[in-house]
Design an enzyme around this catalytic site. Sequence first.
Site, mmCIF file in Angstrom:
data_model
loop_
_atom_site.group_PDB
_atom_site.id
_atom_site.type_symbol
_atom_site.label_atom_id
_atom_site.label_comp_id
_atom_site.label_asym_id
_atom_site.label_seq_id
_atom_site.Cartn_x
_atom_site.Cartn_y
_atom_site.Cartn_z
ATOM 1 N N SER A 157 -11.020 0.062 3.329
ATOM 2 C CA SER A 157 -10.312 -0.129 4.610
ATOM 3 C C SER A 157 -9.795 1.223 5.094
ATOM 4 C CB SER A 157 -9.114 -1.053 4.422
ATOM 5 O OG SER A 157 -9.531 -2.258 3.828
ATOM 6 N N GLU B 100 -5.032 4.166 6.241
ATOM 7 C CA GLU B 100 -4.713 3.945 4.828
ATOM 8 C C GLU B 100 -5.327 5.084 4.010
ATOM 9 O OE1 GLU B 100 -5.178 -0.091 3.114
ATOM 10 O OE2 GLU B 100 -6.415 0.901 1.605
ATOM 11 N N ARG C 273 0.843 -1.226 0.000
ATOM 12 C CA ARG C 273 0.000 0.000 0.000
ATOM 13 C C ARG C 273 0.864 1.256 0.000
ATOM 14 N NH1 ARG C 273 -3.044 -3.776 -0.612
ATOM 15 N NH2 ARG C 273 -4.851 -4.286 0.659
HETATM 16 P P1 FAD Z 1 -8.471 9.231 -4.798
HETATM 17 O O1 FAD Z 1 -9.163 8.733 -3.567
HETATM 18 O O2 FAD Z 1 -9.074 10.390 -5.505
HETATM 19 O O3 FAD Z 1 -6.962 9.537 -4.438
HETATM 20 C C1 FAD Z 1 -6.191 8.600 -3.726
HETATM 21 C C2 FAD Z 1 -4.739 9.072 -3.695
HETATM 22 O O4 FAD Z 1 -4.216 9.073 -5.025
HETATM 23 C C3 FAD Z 1 -4.586 10.506 -3.201
HETATM 24 O O5 FAD Z 1 -3.365 10.582 -2.511
HETATM 25 C C4 FAD Z 1 -4.522 11.326 -4.476
HETATM 26 O O6 FAD Z 1 -3.797 12.532 -4.306
HETATM 27 C C5 FAD Z 1 -3.782 10.379 -5.412
HETATM 28 N N1 FAD Z 1 -4.138 10.524 -6.824
HETATM 29 C C6 FAD Z 1 -5.358 10.325 -7.400
HETATM 30 N N2 FAD Z 1 -5.278 10.479 -8.738
HETATM 31 C C7 FAD Z 1 -3.982 10.785 -9.012
HETATM 32 C C8 FAD Z 1 -3.268 11.090 -10.215
HETATM 33 N N3 FAD Z 1 -3.843 11.102 -11.419
HETATM 34 N N4 FAD Z 1 -1.940 11.386 -10.114
HETATM 35 C C9 FAD Z 1 -1.315 11.376 -8.914
HETATM 36 N N5 FAD Z 1 -1.943 11.115 -7.747
HETATM 37 C C10 FAD Z 1 -3.259 10.815 -7.795
HETATM 38 N N6 FAD Z 1 -7.817 -0.174 -2.217
HETATM 39 C C11 FAD Z 1 -7.047 -1.266 -2.393
HETATM 40 O O7 FAD Z 1 -5.812 -1.144 -2.508
HETATM 41 N N7 FAD Z 1 -7.577 -2.510 -2.434
HETATM 42 C C12 FAD Z 1 -8.899 -2.725 -2.317
HETATM 43 O O8 FAD Z 1 -9.341 -3.868 -2.386
HETATM 44 C C13 FAD Z 1 -9.752 -1.593 -2.120
HETATM 45 N N8 FAD Z 1 -11.069 -1.745 -1.937
HETATM 46 C C14 FAD Z 1 -11.872 -0.663 -1.735
HETATM 47 C C15 FAD Z 1 -13.238 -0.868 -1.547
HETATM 48 C C16 FAD Z 1 -14.068 0.209 -1.361
HETATM 49 C C17 FAD Z 1 -15.561 -0.033 -1.159
HETATM 50 C C18 FAD Z 1 -13.545 1.534 -1.392
HETATM 51 C C19 FAD Z 1 -14.468 2.714 -1.262
HETATM 52 C C20 FAD Z 1 -12.185 1.735 -1.549
HETATM 53 C C21 FAD Z 1 -11.337 0.638 -1.716
HETATM 54 N N9 FAD Z 1 -9.947 0.794 -1.882
HETATM 55 C C22 FAD Z 1 -9.152 -0.310 -2.084
HETATM 56 C C23 FAD Z 1 -9.344 2.138 -1.861
HETATM 57 C C24 FAD Z 1 -9.437 2.863 -3.243
HETATM 58 O O9 FAD Z 1 -10.362 2.225 -4.088
HETATM 59 C C25 FAD Z 1 -8.088 2.925 -3.946
HETATM 60 O O10 FAD Z 1 -7.130 3.552 -3.147
HETATM 61 C C26 FAD Z 1 -8.167 3.650 -5.295
HETATM 62 O O11 FAD Z 1 -6.964 3.487 -6.015
HETATM 63 C C27 FAD Z 1 -8.452 5.145 -5.129
HETATM 64 O O12 FAD Z 1 -8.735 5.681 -6.410
HETATM 65 P P2 FAD Z 1 -9.344 7.137 -6.574
HETATM 66 O O13 FAD Z 1 -9.329 7.476 -8.016
HETATM 67 O O14 FAD Z 1 -10.658 7.203 -5.907
HETATM 68 O O15 FAD Z 1 -8.277 8.031 -5.809
HETATM 69 P P1 NAP Z 2 -10.313 -11.002 4.362
HETATM 70 O O1 NAP Z 2 -10.311 -11.933 3.191
HETATM 71 O O2 NAP Z 2 -11.390 -11.125 5.390
HETATM 72 O O3 NAP Z 2 -8.896 -11.067 5.073
HETATM 73 C C1 NAP Z 2 -8.607 -10.229 6.200
HETATM 74 C C2 NAP Z 2 -7.180 -9.750 6.095
HETATM 75 O O4 NAP Z 2 -6.319 -10.870 6.142
HETATM 76 C C3 NAP Z 2 -6.941 -9.043 4.794
HETATM 77 O O5 NAP Z 2 -6.695 -7.707 5.110
HETATM 78 C C4 NAP Z 2 -5.764 -9.734 4.137
HETATM 79 O O6 NAP Z 2 -4.626 -8.898 3.968
HETATM 80 C C5 NAP Z 2 -5.367 -10.812 5.108
HETATM 81 N N1 NAP Z 2 -5.339 -12.125 4.397
HETATM 82 C C6 NAP Z 2 -6.383 -12.957 4.155
HETATM 83 N N2 NAP Z 2 -5.942 -14.073 3.539
HETATM 84 C C7 NAP Z 2 -4.609 -13.932 3.365
HETATM 85 C C8 NAP Z 2 -3.603 -14.747 2.777
HETATM 86 N N3 NAP Z 2 -3.870 -15.943 2.252
HETATM 87 N N4 NAP Z 2 -2.338 -14.255 2.756
HETATM 88 C C9 NAP Z 2 -2.035 -13.059 3.269
HETATM 89 N N5 NAP Z 2 -2.953 -12.238 3.846
HETATM 90 C C10 NAP Z 2 -4.219 -12.677 3.907
HETATM 91 O O7 NAP Z 2 -10.307 -9.481 3.847
HETATM 92 P P2 NAP Z 2 -11.439 -8.622 3.192
HETATM 93 O O8 NAP Z 2 -11.640 -7.435 4.018
HETATM 94 O O9 NAP Z 2 -12.615 -9.456 2.780
HETATM 95 O O10 NAP Z 2 -10.679 -8.148 1.856
HETATM 96 C C11 NAP Z 2 -10.360 -9.054 0.845
HETATM 97 C C12 NAP Z 2 -9.236 -8.473 -0.006
HETATM 98 O O11 NAP Z 2 -9.662 -7.227 -0.560
HETATM 99 C C13 NAP Z 2 -7.976 -8.170 0.803
HETATM 100 O O12 NAP Z 2 -6.870 -8.438 0.015
HETATM 101 C C14 NAP Z 2 -8.085 -6.699 1.110
HETATM 102 O O13 NAP Z 2 -6.820 -6.062 1.192
HETATM 103 C C15 NAP Z 2 -8.842 -6.177 -0.115
HETATM 104 N N6 NAP Z 2 -9.643 -5.011 0.291
HETATM 105 C C16 NAP Z 2 -8.984 -3.836 0.453
HETATM 106 C C17 NAP Z 2 -9.682 -2.691 0.809
HETATM 107 C C18 NAP Z 2 -8.966 -1.367 0.923
HETATM 108 O O14 NAP Z 2 -9.637 -0.351 0.986
HETATM 109 N N7 NAP Z 2 -7.670 -1.357 0.930
HETATM 110 C C19 NAP Z 2 -11.044 -2.758 1.018
HETATM 111 C C20 NAP Z 2 -11.666 -3.979 0.885
HETATM 112 C C21 NAP Z 2 -10.959 -5.116 0.502
HETATM 113 P P3 NAP Z 2 -4.412 -7.885 2.747
HETATM 114 O O15 NAP Z 2 -5.341 -6.739 3.035
HETATM 115 O O16 NAP Z 2 -2.976 -7.525 2.876
HETATM 116 O O17 NAP Z 2 -4.733 -8.584 1.480
#
Ligand code: FAD
Ligand code: NAP
Length: 338
Positions: A236, A333, A163
């Site tokens: 998250s 995050e 991340r």
């Molecule tokens: P923004 O929220 O608008 O910006 C995020 C960051 O990126 C900020 O720092 C901004 O300044 C920068 N940024 C945006 N656009 C640019 C650009 N063109 N150039 C330079 N910097 C830029 N994230 C995960 O990693 N894994 C997941 O599974 C995941 N699941 C999610 C589920 C839900 C329901 C939600 C709401 C969010 C989730 N996220 C997840 C977080 C999010 O989707 C990601 O971080 C996504 O990449 C953000 O995109 P955005 O366009 O909305 O960026």
């Molecule tokens: P989950 O499957 O309930 O798992 C809980 C946590 O355990 C996750 O955060 C994941 O880490 C870790 N995990 C589970 N299985 C793993 C494995 N085999 N090896 C290593 N780490 C493991 O999680 P969930 O909330 O439903 O999300 C599922 C996936 O979507 C995850 O990868 C999560 O990161 C991603 N997600 C991200 C966001 C976001 O906003 N960043 C939001 C929703 C879902 P990791 O998070 O490192 O994968």
Amino acid sequence: MLEENSVSLKKLNTFGVDSVARTLITLSSDSDFSLLSKKMAKYSRHLIIGAGSNLLFVNDFDGLILKAEINNYEIKEETKDHVLIEAGASDNWHQFVLRTLADGYSGLENLALIPGTVGAAPVQNIGAYGVELEKHFYSLEAYDLNTGTRVTLTKSDCKFGYRDSIFKQEVNRYLILKVTFILNKSFEPVIDYGPLQLTFNNKIEGSYGPIDVAKEVMKIRASKLPDPTTLGNAGSFFKNPVVDKDKLDELKSSFPSLIYYDTEVENRYKLAAGWLIDRLGLRGYRIGDAGVHEMQALVLVNYGRATGQDIYELSLSVQKAVNDTYGINLEPEVRIFR
Ligand code: FAD
Ligand code: NAP
């Protein structure tokens, strides 16, 4: 270049917080960029925005917000095994993933249904179900706001981590314009995560493909994550903390059902932050309209009228509860603007 003043950010952040930005500039052409440094000189702070799905505005934003409006989908190069595809910063990530799959290229299937834009995806090296963006990242084109020049950054330039990337280390420097991905022509499934294992482990290789994996990921996500179009959230809210063996052993002796995973780094273990919060009974906890989601404790939600301040205060109380019980400092995050 489109320049707007006193802009409501309600539709530009998935928490649905009603903050106001002093100025929003949308950029799409080369001539827009040549005017930018003069415009920026008038503001003491700026931020780059995509779809606002990883941001929390605690107050109004008294500065300049920059948004790139660039769409693209172009095959740049093809070999026997791989393809290089370039996408535009403002392209919707999930739609891009679906298009690559429909065109027969795999790699991004585990990252289906992540909200936001292609341009933001490298910023936090988006990850889900065992795949991080960096695995299929090739290069990107950005506008360097410090020098006023266009630059190409390779994978090593981007310094990807969990991340994390150079875009979080050198915040607000690079406005990402286009991203190039390297995708596979043959399918290499990543199905290590529990729910994917359950569905695919017993299936014969070749009997399912990347579209099936994407569909399963979409099904799982839809069943447990709140849809930001109906319940404000930014995914998250906190990162999963990483601890050393001593801390892990200390926690395991007090909390035998602790959920943790090995990382690729020696003596570093990733804890499931959602479990830490859940175990404290905070799932469903609310302060007014700001709440800890009922199905997934790592997600904070806006039930309707929460302000950015309400959500921020809720996040502080979750952090405090986690610190008091486990001695762990949860790092947000979500990018927070105060
Ligand atoms: P923004 O929220 O608008 O910006 C995020 C960051 O990126 C900020 O720092 C901004 O300044 C920068 N940024 C945006 N656009 C640019 C650009 N063109 N150039 C330079 N910097 C830029 N994230 C995960 O990693 N894994 C997941 O599974 C995941 N699941 C999610 C589920 C839900 C329901 C939600 C709401 C969010 C989730 N996220 C997840 C977080 C999010 O989707 C990601 O971080 C996504 O990449 C953000 O995109 P955005 O366009 O909305 O960026
Ligand atoms: P989950 O499957 O309930 O798992 C809980 C946590 O355990 C996750 O955060 C994941 O880490 C870790 N995990 C589970 N299985 C793993 C494995 N085999 N090896 C290593 N780490 C493991 O999680 P969930 O909330 O439903 O999300 C599922 C996936 O979507 C995850 O990868 C999560 O990161 C991603 N997600 C991200 C966001 C976001 O906003 N960043 C939001 C929703 C879902 P990791 O998070 O490192 O994968």
